[in-house]
Design a protein around this motif. Structure first.
Motif, PDB file in Angstrom:
ATOM      1  N   UNK A  85       0.843  -1.188   0.000  1.00 32.82           N
ATOM      2  CA  UNK A  85       0.000   0.000   0.000  1.00 32.82           C
ATOM      3  C   UNK A  85       0.882   1.244   0.000  1.00 32.82           C
ATOM      4  N   UNK A  86       0.261   2.400  -0.135  1.00 31.48           N
ATOM      5  CA  UNK A  86       1.026   3.646  -0.181  1.00 31.48           C
ATOM      6  C   UNK A  86       1.250   4.238   1.204  1.00 31.48           C
ATOM      7  N   UNK A  96       4.953   1.440  -0.069  1.00 26.95           N
ATOM      8  CA  UNK A  96       5.820   2.019  -1.086  1.00 26.95           C
ATOM      9  C   UNK A  96       5.588   3.513  -1.194  1.00 26.95           C
ATOM     10  N   UNK A  97       6.605   4.198  -1.723  1.00 29.54           N
ATOM     11  CA  UNK A  97       6.529   5.642  -1.907  1.00 29.54           C
ATOM     12  C   UNK A  97       6.885   5.958  -3.357  1.00 29.54           C
ATOM     13  N   UNK A 103      10.722   4.641  -7.338  1.00 34.02           N
ATOM     14  CA  UNK A 103       9.812   4.083  -6.343  1.00 34.02           C
ATOM     15  C   UNK A 103      10.642   3.530  -5.181  1.00 34.02           C
ATOM     16  N   UNK A 104      10.231   3.842  -3.963  1.00 36.93           N
ATOM     17  CA  UNK A 104      10.877   3.300  -2.769  1.00 36.93           C
ATOM     18  C   UNK A 104       9.999   2.192  -2.210  1.00 36.93           C
ATOM     19  N   UNK A 118      14.710  -3.078   1.979  1.00 30.36           N
ATOM     20  CA  UNK A 118      14.138  -1.834   1.454  1.00 30.36           C
ATOM     21  C   UNK A 118      14.956  -1.386   0.252  1.00 30.36           C
ATOM     22  N   UNK A 119      14.291  -0.931  -0.801  1.00 31.68           N
ATOM     23  CA  UNK A 119      14.965  -0.618  -2.065  1.00 31.68           C
ATOM     24  C   UNK A 119      14.513   0.722  -2.630  1.00 31.68           C
TER      25      UNK A 119
END
Length: 453
Positions: A85-86, A96-97, A103-104, A118-119
């Motif tokens: 989800x955001x 995610x962002x 995109x993070x 985390x990527x």
């Protein structure tokens, strides 16, 4: 004489009042009994995270690399389908962002990566241009992201479902279901007196039981607590349970229960429950990717799902289900007549009954057999295990397509022989094929197709 009559009348009134009070007390006692009994049933069956107790089978993590031909939108959609989800949410595998061209990704404790990995993924055009670990800050050439859900582990009844929360259900699908099943769902208290009277009037005019009057809440009560046998006693219980469900849950929660439990036909050897699984089974898509025609088809098959189980072979039936709901959506003001006409011209794109419903079906059967050597079926169906496998989703899709193409080619070459067998009344034995793809270094199964069906 008059005095005696007055006494006699007074005695009758007293008896009448006594009977009335007794009847009222009896009715209150019966209602109290059902209230307590049904409340206990709800506590037992619908408490906690109802569908979280089912074990789920996943593919291997998806590998991505710098230079790979994939867009930001593709990765975003993949992760959303995987449950991301955001914003941070309980029970989500991660959040995610989104940035302008990046995109993070932040896996949660519920993720395959258990809160790590985390990527930051950056894109240039339609390719990944850069990968960076947000845990260490290191630049990466390749990385892994969340595995893809294959299916919820089914029981002996071979039911399949993909759980959706209410906010994941497309508004267009909600409107289609309301039009087809219960347009006043968000307004009535669990049963719809207007609909009951309308159905009774229609039945009287036709002289037969043709109209249903069950609301969505009553259908939920039937699915979870009562059988489908047509009895007036069951209908009364359904109504009472519906009133109690409306008291205990919000409309959105009730619709979510309905959307995940509703039976939508058989595909291959599986019983399909819920719109999440049906979208995959009938169209090979995530439910959020369905168009207007497709959501209308799914809403249109609710009342007679087995009639449409092989809709790809009977396109006129599929069109009938779609068009009926399109008409109702226009009538209810959810869409315009122009939108309905455009949807009628749109090809539904229903996939083969043994394709959408049984993605990696033989592989899943093999995994289940292996699991049953280690765990009891009750444990697998109640403990909510996440079962991660070695399956490569892209290779599996390619393998299924290759076997399907090969068998279609063989069927074309043998068409005359098939016709001769049918003419002679002989039983046809269709050719079969199988495919297993292994990692030669580890022996891991990356793709498996066990046969034609």
């Amino acid at each position: 004489m008059k005095k005696n009559r007055a006494i006699s009348l007074y005695a009758k009134i007293k008896i009448l009042l006594a009977l009335l009070c007794l009847s009222l007390a009896l009715a209150i006692a019966v209602l109290a009994y059902y209230y307590i009994s049904f409340s206990h049933m709800i506590d037992v069956h619908l408490s906690g995270e109802l569908f979280q107790s089912e074990s789920r089978i996943f593919t291997a993590p998806r590998k991505i690399s710098v230079g790979e031909l994939v867009t930001l939108e593709d990765i975003y959609r993949y992760l959303v389908t995987a449950g991301y989800s955001t914003q941070q949410e309980q029970n989500s595998p991660g959040w995610l962002k989104l940035k302008e061209s990046a995109i993070e990704i932040y896996p949660s404790a519920n993720s395959y990566f258990a809160g790590k990995n985390s990527l930051l993924i950056e894109f240039s055009g339609r390719r990944i241009s850069r990968l960076r670990s947000l845990d260490t800050g290191n630049q990466l050439l390749s990385a892994e992201i969340e595995p893809e859900l294959i299916t919820t582990l089914f029981g002996t009844d071979r039911q399949k479902r993909r759980h959706l929360v209410y906010k994941e259900i497309p508004p267009l699908l909600v409107k289609a279901v309301l039009s087809a099943e219960d347009k006043r769902f968000f307004d009535h208290p669990g049963f719809d007196p207007i609909r009951i009277l309308g159905a009774a009037w229609t039945d009287l005019r036709r002289g037969e039981k043709a109209q249903g009057a069950s609301t969505i809440t009553m259908q939920v009560a039937r699915s979870f607590f009562f059988g489908t046998k047509r009895q007036w006693r069951r209908k009364i219980k359904e109504t009472l349970m519906a009133l109690l469900l409306e008291h205990r849950f919000s409309k959105e929660q009730i619709f979510e229960l309905y959307a995940n439990e509703i039976y939508l036909g058989n595909r291959g050897s599986f019983a399909i429950h819920g719109f999440g699984e049906a979208a995959q089974a009938y169209f090979g898509k995530d439910v959020r990717d369905l168009n207007l025609a497709q959501v209308c088809f799914l809403a249109g098959i609710i009342r007679a799902p087995n009639r449409y189980s092989f809709a790809e072979r009977r396109p006129e039936r599929a069109a009938e289900a779609r068009d009926r709901v399109l008409f109702l959506m226009v009538e209810n003001g959810f869409i315009s007549g122009e939108e309905a006409r455009a949807a009628r011209q749109c090809e539904l794109g229903i996939v083969s009954g043994t394709t959408g419903a049984s993605f990696a079906g033989h592989f899943v059967d093999m995994v289940k057999d292996d699991l049953l050597d280690r765990f009891s079926e009750m444990e697998l169906n109640s403990q909510g295990y996440n079962i991660y496998t070695t399956l490569d989703a892209d290779l599996q899709k390619a393998a299924e397509a290759a076997v399907g193409w090969g068998l279609n080619n063989v069927d074309t070459q043998l068409a005359q022989k098939y016709a001769a067998w049918r003419k002679l009344g002989q039983q046809m034995v269709l050719p079969q094929a199988a495919l297993v793809a292994l990692n030669p270094h580890t022996g891991e199964i990356k793709a498996l197709v066990g046969g034609r069906d």
